[in-house]
Write a protein that holds these residues in place. Structure first.
Motif, mmCIF file in Angstrom:
data_model
loop_
_atom_site.group_PDB
_atom_site.id
_atom_site.type_symbol
_atom_site.label_atom_id
_atom_site.label_comp_id
_atom_site.label_asym_id
_atom_site.label_seq_id
_atom_site.Cartn_x
_atom_site.Cartn_y
_atom_site.Cartn_z
ATOM 1 N N THR A 56 0.863 -1.181 0.000
ATOM 2 C CA THR A 56 0.000 0.000 0.000
ATOM 3 C C THR A 56 0.900 1.232 0.000
ATOM 4 N N SER A 57 0.609 2.173 -0.879
ATOM 5 C CA SER A 57 1.381 3.420 -0.903
ATOM 6 C C SER A 57 0.635 4.486 -0.118
ATOM 7 N N GLY A 58 1.331 5.598 0.187
ATOM 8 C CA GLY A 58 0.615 6.727 0.752
ATOM 9 C C GLY A 58 1.186 7.327 2.022
ATOM 10 N N ILE A 70 -8.925 0.158 -6.178
ATOM 11 C CA ILE A 70 -9.635 -0.452 -7.302
ATOM 12 C C ILE A 70 -10.052 -1.839 -6.835
ATOM 13 N N VAL A 71 -11.345 -2.136 -6.975
ATOM 14 C CA VAL A 71 -11.859 -3.425 -6.500
ATOM 15 C C VAL A 71 -12.496 -4.202 -7.643
ATOM 16 N N HIS A 72 -12.545 -5.517 -7.485
ATOM 17 C CA HIS A 72 -13.240 -6.376 -8.441
ATOM 18 C C HIS A 72 -14.745 -6.174 -8.312
ATOM 19 N N GLY A 73 -15.451 -6.165 -9.437
ATOM 20 C CA GLY A 73 -16.899 -6.078 -9.411
ATOM 21 C C GLY A 73 -17.406 -4.647 -9.521
ATOM 22 N N VAL A 74 -18.672 -4.531 -9.885
ATOM 23 C CA VAL A 74 -19.314 -3.217 -10.032
ATOM 24 C C VAL A 74 -20.221 -3.000 -8.822
ATOM 25 N N LEU A 108 -5.608 -8.338 -11.665
ATOM 26 C CA LEU A 108 -4.679 -7.473 -12.381
ATOM 27 C C LEU A 108 -3.243 -7.761 -11.948
ATOM 28 N N ASP A 109 -2.329 -7.781 -12.882
ATOM 29 C CA ASP A 109 -0.932 -8.115 -12.596
ATOM 30 C C ASP A 109 -0.174 -6.855 -12.162
ATOM 31 N N ILE A 110 -0.370 -6.491 -10.897
ATOM 32 C CA ILE A 110 0.268 -5.254 -10.402
ATOM 33 C C ILE A 110 1.116 -5.498 -9.163
ATOM 34 N N ASP A 111 1.346 -6.776 -8.814
ATOM 35 C CA ASP A 111 2.253 -7.106 -7.714
ATOM 36 C C ASP A 111 1.818 -6.472 -6.398
ATOM 37 N N GLY A 112 0.627 -6.829 -5.961
ATOM 38 C CA GLY A 112 0.113 -6.292 -4.696
ATOM 39 C C GLY A 112 -1.127 -5.440 -4.916
ATOM 40 N N GLN A 113 -1.898 -5.248 -3.859
ATOM 41 C CA GLN A 113 -3.192 -4.588 -3.936
ATOM 42 C C GLN A 113 -3.122 -3.142 -4.444
ATOM 43 N N ALA A 114 -4.147 -2.744 -5.192
ATOM 44 C CA ALA A 114 -4.266 -1.357 -5.679
ATOM 45 C C ALA A 114 -4.902 -0.524 -4.576
ATOM 46 N N PHE A 165 -0.882 3.404 -10.386
ATOM 47 C CA PHE A 165 -2.315 3.436 -10.101
ATOM 48 C C PHE A 165 -3.036 4.237 -11.189
ATOM 49 N N SER A 166 -2.489 5.389 -11.529
ATOM 50 C CA SER A 166 -3.082 6.221 -12.588
ATOM 51 C C SER A 166 -3.082 5.481 -13.919
ATOM 52 N N GLN A 167 -1.971 4.787 -14.214
ATOM 53 C CA GLN A 167 -1.875 4.009 -15.454
ATOM 54 C C GLN A 167 -2.913 2.901 -15.485
ATOM 55 N N LEU A 168 -3.119 2.278 -14.342
ATOM 56 C CA LEU A 168 -4.086 1.194 -14.226
ATOM 57 C C LEU A 168 -5.495 1.709 -14.528
ATOM 58 N N LEU A 169 -5.842 2.849 -13.960
ATOM 59 C CA LEU A 169 -7.149 3.448 -14.242
ATOM 60 C C LEU A 169 -7.293 3.755 -15.730
ATOM 61 N N HIS A 170 -6.212 4.264 -16.340
ATOM 62 C CA HIS A 170 -6.210 4.601 -17.765
ATOM 63 C C HIS A 170 -6.483 3.354 -18.611
#
Length: 301
Positions: free
Chosen positions: A141-143, A173-177, A259-265, A292-297
């Protein structure tokens, strides 16, 4: 030397004592617990035991946690992203992938190593492995984190956490709507009886409350803001899984196909508190990290 007591519960009966104890605290390795048992620092019903002792319901375990005097935390020069600093408090933006503080077997490359090189004055309340650390966020987790530079500041900041007056907003970012725009998850969190390395919602867990709102919806994901009322271990990750919307990329609580991002978004984007000396409310905001921004994009497209 710190003394800790643990009473064996139904879900721990017939388990080896070294396995039970290493599951109580994420920072205790099984080999470390075995060493404590070997040195006579662990007793069951006032008797010493071996590491393979099988626990019974109601067993009273006392752990004498030795002071890690032989562990020296070495200051390491790092390019820390510091948002604010004075003689009492420091606010730092921790990158994804960095551990907050050292632990046996993991003594370098942590945020604390960098903080010790940056400033010599950190509170000593949490001991030599966690100087200045008031609260933590997970490795991936970043921040934003607040750090106390003296014991007075540390106590006052901890009191604000206890009183639930610290503002802590996370973006995920979570799975599902998620169909609802807003929601509150009020569900107690404790150790998972099936897997002591994980947390889960359990009846006898600690009170935990997370508020969320949906910022954006996609075909298979939702982008949300979470505000913590309490600060339990893995709280957002556990709560979002509990309501059926686990965090994307989360190896511990999310689905395997993710998503292949190596740890939770997950990003701790907003941190607000009352300054321990001036008593002025201060609030800081850290923008989403690039990944994170790239992932949203990518998800938007």
């Amino acid at each position: 030397m710190e003394i800790m007591e643990h009473i064996i519960q139904e879900n721990e009966k017939n388990e080896r004592i070294d396995k039970v104890l290493s599951g109580i605290n994420d920072e205790w390795s099984r080999s470390q617990v075995q060493q404590w048992i070997k040195e006579g620092n662990v007793s069951v019903n006032e008797n010493t035991v071996k590491s393979n002792y099988k626990c019974s319901i109601g067993d009273k375990i006392l752990i004498n946690i030795p002071e890690p005097q032989n562990l020296d935390v070495i200051p390491e020069e790092m390019n820390l992203d510091i948002y604010y600093e004075d003689s009492d408090v420091l606010v730092v933006n921790k990158p994804k992938g960095m551990v907050v503080h050292p632990a046996p077997g993991h003594m370098s490359g942590t945020l604390v190593n960098g903080l010790m090189a940056h400033c010599k004055d950190l509170s000593g309340i949490n001991g030599i492995l966690r100087p200045g650390i008031v609260h933590r966020i997970d490795k991936d987790t970043s921040g934003l984190l607040m750090v106390a530079k003296n014991d007075l500041a540390h106590e006052k900041l901890v009191n604000q956490l206890v009183e639930k007056s610290v503002t802590r907003k996370y973006y995920a970012i979570v799975h599902g709507v998620i169909p609802h725009d807003y929601g509150t998850i009020d569900a107690p969190i404790g150790r998972d009886p099936e897997d002591r390395q994980r947390m889960t919602v359990v009846d006898n867990g600690k009170h935990a409350v997370t508020h969320f709102r949906v910022l954006e919806r996609f075909d298979q994901y939702s982008y949300i803001e979470c505000e913590l009322e309490t600060g339990r271990t893995h709280q957002i990750r556990v709560h979002m899984k509990y309501i059926g919307f686990p965090l994307a990329g989360d190896p511990k609580y999310g689905p395997r196909k993710t998503l292949d991002i190596d740890g939770q978004a997950l990003h701790a984007g907003v941190l607000g508190f009352v300054h321990p000396r001036t008593e002025e409310y201060m609030e800081f905001e850290a923008p989403l990290p690039e990944y994170f921004s790239q992932l949203l994009h990518v998800i938007r497209k």
